[in-house]
Design a protein around this motif. Structure first.
Motif, PDB file in Angstrom:
ATOM      1  N   LEU A 290      42.969  12.660  20.360  1.00  0.00           N
ATOM      2  CA  LEU A 290      43.366  14.033  20.653  1.00  0.00           C
ATOM      3  C   LEU A 290      44.025  14.137  22.024  1.00  0.00           C
ATOM      4  CD1 LEU A 290      43.243  17.052  19.781  1.00  0.00           C
ATOM      5  CD2 LEU A 290      40.990  17.157  20.867  1.00  0.00           C
ATOM      6  N   GLY A 291      43.641  13.222  22.927  1.00  0.00           N
ATOM      7  CA  GLY A 291      44.176  13.255  24.285  1.00  0.00           C
ATOM      8  C   GLY A 291      43.127  13.556  25.325  1.00  0.00           C
ATOM      9  N   ILE A 292      41.845  13.404  24.960  1.00  0.00           N
ATOM     10  CA  ILE A 292      40.743  13.632  25.890  1.00  0.00           C
ATOM     11  C   ILE A 292      40.079  12.294  26.183  1.00  0.00           C
ATOM     12  CG2 ILE A 292      38.498  14.747  26.228  1.00  0.00           C
ATOM     13  CD1 ILE A 292      39.417  16.953  24.319  1.00  0.00           C
ATOM     14  N   ASP A 293      40.171  11.832  27.400  1.00  0.00           N
ATOM     15  CA  ASP A 293      39.589  10.555  27.801  1.00  0.00           C
ATOM     16  C   ASP A 293      38.284  10.842  28.550  1.00  0.00           C
ATOM     17  OD1 ASP A 293      39.043   7.959  28.446  1.00  0.00           O
ATOM     18  OD2 ASP A 293      40.580   7.790  30.003  1.00  0.00           O
ATOM     19  N   ASN A 294      37.207  10.955  27.793  1.00  0.00           N
ATOM     20  CA  ASN A 294      35.919  11.288  28.399  1.00  0.00           C
ATOM     21  C   ASN A 294      34.818  10.655  27.558  1.00  0.00           C
ATOM     22  OD1 ASN A 294      33.511  12.481  29.307  1.00  0.00           O
ATOM     23  ND2 ASN A 294      34.544  14.371  29.899  1.00  0.00           N
TER      24      ASN A 294
ATOM     25  N   ALA B 111      31.985  12.087  24.655  1.00  0.00           N
ATOM     26  CA  ALA B 111      31.854  11.494  23.325  1.00  0.00           C
ATOM     27  C   ALA B 111      30.410  11.106  23.039  1.00  0.00           C
ATOM     28  CB  ALA B 111      32.766  10.275  23.208  1.00  0.00           C
ATOM     29  N   LYS B 112      29.725  10.548  24.040  1.00  0.00           N
ATOM     30  CA  LYS B 112      28.322  10.153  23.849  1.00  0.00           C
ATOM     31  C   LYS B 112      27.431  11.379  23.660  1.00  0.00           C
ATOM     32  CE  LYS B 112      24.650   7.169  25.584  1.00  0.00           C
ATOM     33  NZ  LYS B 112      23.608   8.086  25.094  1.00  0.00           N
ATOM     34  N   ILE B 113      27.693  12.432  24.399  1.00  0.00           N
ATOM     35  CA  ILE B 113      26.925  13.669  24.236  1.00  0.00           C
ATOM     36  C   ILE B 113      27.093  14.209  22.819  1.00  0.00           C
ATOM     37  CG2 ILE B 113      26.825  16.104  24.907  1.00  0.00           C
ATOM     38  CD1 ILE B 113      27.477  15.160  27.778  1.00  0.00           C
ATOM     39  N   PHE B 114      28.321  14.217  22.339  1.00  0.00           N
ATOM     40  CA  PHE B 114      28.576  14.698  20.977  1.00  0.00           C
ATOM     41  C   PHE B 114      27.821  13.856  19.954  1.00  0.00           C
ATOM     42  CE2 PHE B 114      31.419  17.882  22.218  1.00  0.00           C
ATOM     43  CZ  PHE B 114      31.940  18.538  21.109  1.00  0.00           C
TER      44      PHE B 114
ATOM     45  N   TYR C 173      39.733  21.488  28.171  1.00  0.00           N
ATOM     46  CA  TYR C 173      40.805  20.530  27.896  1.00  0.00           C
ATOM     47  C   TYR C 173      42.013  21.139  27.194  1.00  0.00           C
ATOM     48  CZ  TYR C 173      37.285  17.091  29.148  1.00  0.00           C
ATOM     49  OH  TYR C 173      36.336  16.371  29.818  1.00  0.00           O
ATOM     50  N   GLY C 174      41.903  22.360  26.702  1.00  0.00           N
ATOM     51  CA  GLY C 174      43.065  23.034  26.135  1.00  0.00           C
ATOM     52  C   GLY C 174      43.340  22.768  24.676  1.00  0.00           C
ATOM     53  N   PHE C 175      42.434  22.059  24.002  1.00  0.00           N
ATOM     54  CA  PHE C 175      42.616  21.778  22.584  1.00  0.00           C
ATOM     55  C   PHE C 175      41.641  22.616  21.761  1.00  0.00           C
ATOM     56  CE2 PHE C 175      43.802  17.799  24.741  1.00  0.00           C
ATOM     57  CZ  PHE C 175      45.102  17.632  24.247  1.00  0.00           C
ATOM     58  N   THR C 176      42.152  23.261  20.714  1.00  0.00           N
ATOM     59  CA  THR C 176      41.284  24.056  19.857  1.00  0.00           C
ATOM     60  C   THR C 176      40.446  23.148  18.956  1.00  0.00           C
ATOM     61  OG1 THR C 176      42.847  24.214  18.030  1.00  0.00           O
ATOM     62  CG2 THR C 176      43.042  25.868  19.797  1.00  0.00           C
ATOM     63  N   PHE C 177      39.402  23.731  18.385  1.00  0.00           N
ATOM     64  CA  PHE C 177      38.581  22.969  17.448  1.00  0.00           C
ATOM     65  C   PHE C 177      39.396  22.533  16.241  1.00  0.00           C
ATOM     66  CE2 PHE C 177      35.886  22.780  13.647  1.00  0.00           C
ATOM     67  CZ  PHE C 177      35.067  21.722  14.018  1.00  0.00           C
TER      68      PHE C 177
ATOM     69  N   ARG D  47      33.054   6.712  16.869  1.00  0.00           N
ATOM     70  CA  ARG D  47      33.729   7.791  16.147  1.00  0.00           C
ATOM     71  C   ARG D  47      34.165   8.946  17.037  1.00  0.00           C
ATOM     72  NH1 ARG D  47      29.001   9.901  12.002  1.00  0.00           N
ATOM     73  NH2 ARG D  47      27.283   9.995  13.497  1.00  0.00           N
ATOM     74  N   PHE D  48      33.316   9.383  17.966  1.00  0.00           N
ATOM     75  CA  PHE D  48      33.729  10.493  18.817  1.00  0.00           C
ATOM     76  C   PHE D  48      34.644  10.025  19.939  1.00  0.00           C
ATOM     77  CE2 PHE D  48      30.040  12.497  16.797  1.00  0.00           C
ATOM     78  CZ  PHE D  48      30.641  13.676  16.385  1.00  0.00           C
ATOM     79  N   LYS D  49      34.410   8.827  20.431  1.00  0.00           N
ATOM     80  CA  LYS D  49      35.305   8.286  21.455  1.00  0.00           C
ATOM     81  C   LYS D  49      36.728   8.202  20.908  1.00  0.00           C
ATOM     82  CE  LYS D  49      36.014   4.280  24.479  1.00  0.00           C
ATOM     83  NZ  LYS D  49      35.481   2.992  24.957  1.00  0.00           N
ATOM     84  N   GLU D  50      36.871   7.677  19.698  1.00  0.00           N
ATOM     85  CA  GLU D  50      38.200   7.565  19.093  1.00  0.00           C
ATOM     86  C   GLU D  50      38.797   8.940  18.821  1.00  0.00           C
ATOM     87  OE1 GLU D  50      38.060   5.130  15.626  1.00  0.00           O
ATOM     88  OE2 GLU D  50      37.573   3.303  16.739  1.00  0.00           O
TER      89      GLU D  50
END
Length: 231
Positions: free
Chosen positions: A83-87, A91-94, A39-43, A75-78
């Motif tokens: 951040l700009g990641i719609d997945n 989020a559920k995996i995290f 996705y191109g975003f760093t941690f 929390r992870f979905k938000e």
């Protein structure tokens, strides 16, 4: 405070360094699931969004506006959405893996072990935590904190969170203490300092975030070493 016989602690960010351990766990998951390359975003770009989401949702839980299940759903979905990641699947995996991964890291707050070694010969030590019960148990049992506490009271036991006085009632009952001989130490102003004071228990506010909040009769510390000034 010469009458004190029982010292109660909050767990997360008072003794067990939740913020530090969470960062380690999330960094591991971020690499495992190749999020930056996908996705191109760093941690470092992601982490503030998670921190903001998690902290605000825990405040809503404390204020009885959402449930813990809603926190886990959001929390992870938000964080990813902001951040700009719609997945939602990511989020559920995290969320699913985060609960297991975080207890692989067991850093305690600076000064925690020295303080516990100082207090243990003099007082009976206890924990009251709003954290998820199974995760909180692992945090204690797999860290240096194991073996120091006579009782641990989990809010999940009765589905009531600090600052509700009923969680303090349960802790007092389990410990065999009475509130006049007890003191509570925690880093959350509302749940810990205000909650314990309203219950009628002495309190010390551990101001890790430099919030500069004050209440008559509630000392504020910025490092755990300072507890020795009162106990």
């Amino acid at each position: 405070m010469n009458t004190i016989k029982h010292v109660f602690f909050d767990l997360d960010n008072t003794l067990w360094d939740f913020r530090k351990n969470a960062r380690f766990a999330l960094a591991e998951l971020y690499i495992k699931h190749d999020v930056e390359n996908r996705y191109g975003f760093t941690f470092d770009e992601f982490h503030p969004h998670y921190h903001e989401s998690n902290e605000s949702l825990w405040a809503l839980i404390r204020d009885k506006k959402i449930t813990k299940e809603e926190l886990r759903d959001r929390r992870f979905k938000e964080a990813f959405n902001n951040l700009g990641i719609d997945n939602d699947a990511l989020a559920k995996i995290f969320e699913d893996e985060y609960m297991e991964t975080i207890t692989n890291f067991n850093e305690v707050v600076d000064g925690a072990m020295e303080l516990l070694d100082y207090l243990k010969p003099k007082y009976q030590l206890h924990i009251i935590t709003n954290g998820f019960i199974e995760v909180s148990k692992r945090k204690i049992e797999t860290s240096e904190l194991n073996g120091y506490f006579k009782t641990v009271t989990y809010a999940d036991e009765i589905k009531i969170l600090k600052p509700d006085p009923r969680i303090f009632d349960l802790a007092i009952e389990k410990s065999g203490a009475n509130k006049e001989e007890s003191i509570y130490i925690g880093d959350d102003w509302i749940a810990d300092a205000v909650g314990a004071k309203a219950y009628g228990m002495a309190a010390i506010f551990f101001d890790r975030l430099d919030e500069n909040l004050q209440m008559d009769g509630v000392p504020t510390i910025t490092h755990l070493d300072e507890v020795r000034n009162y106990l």
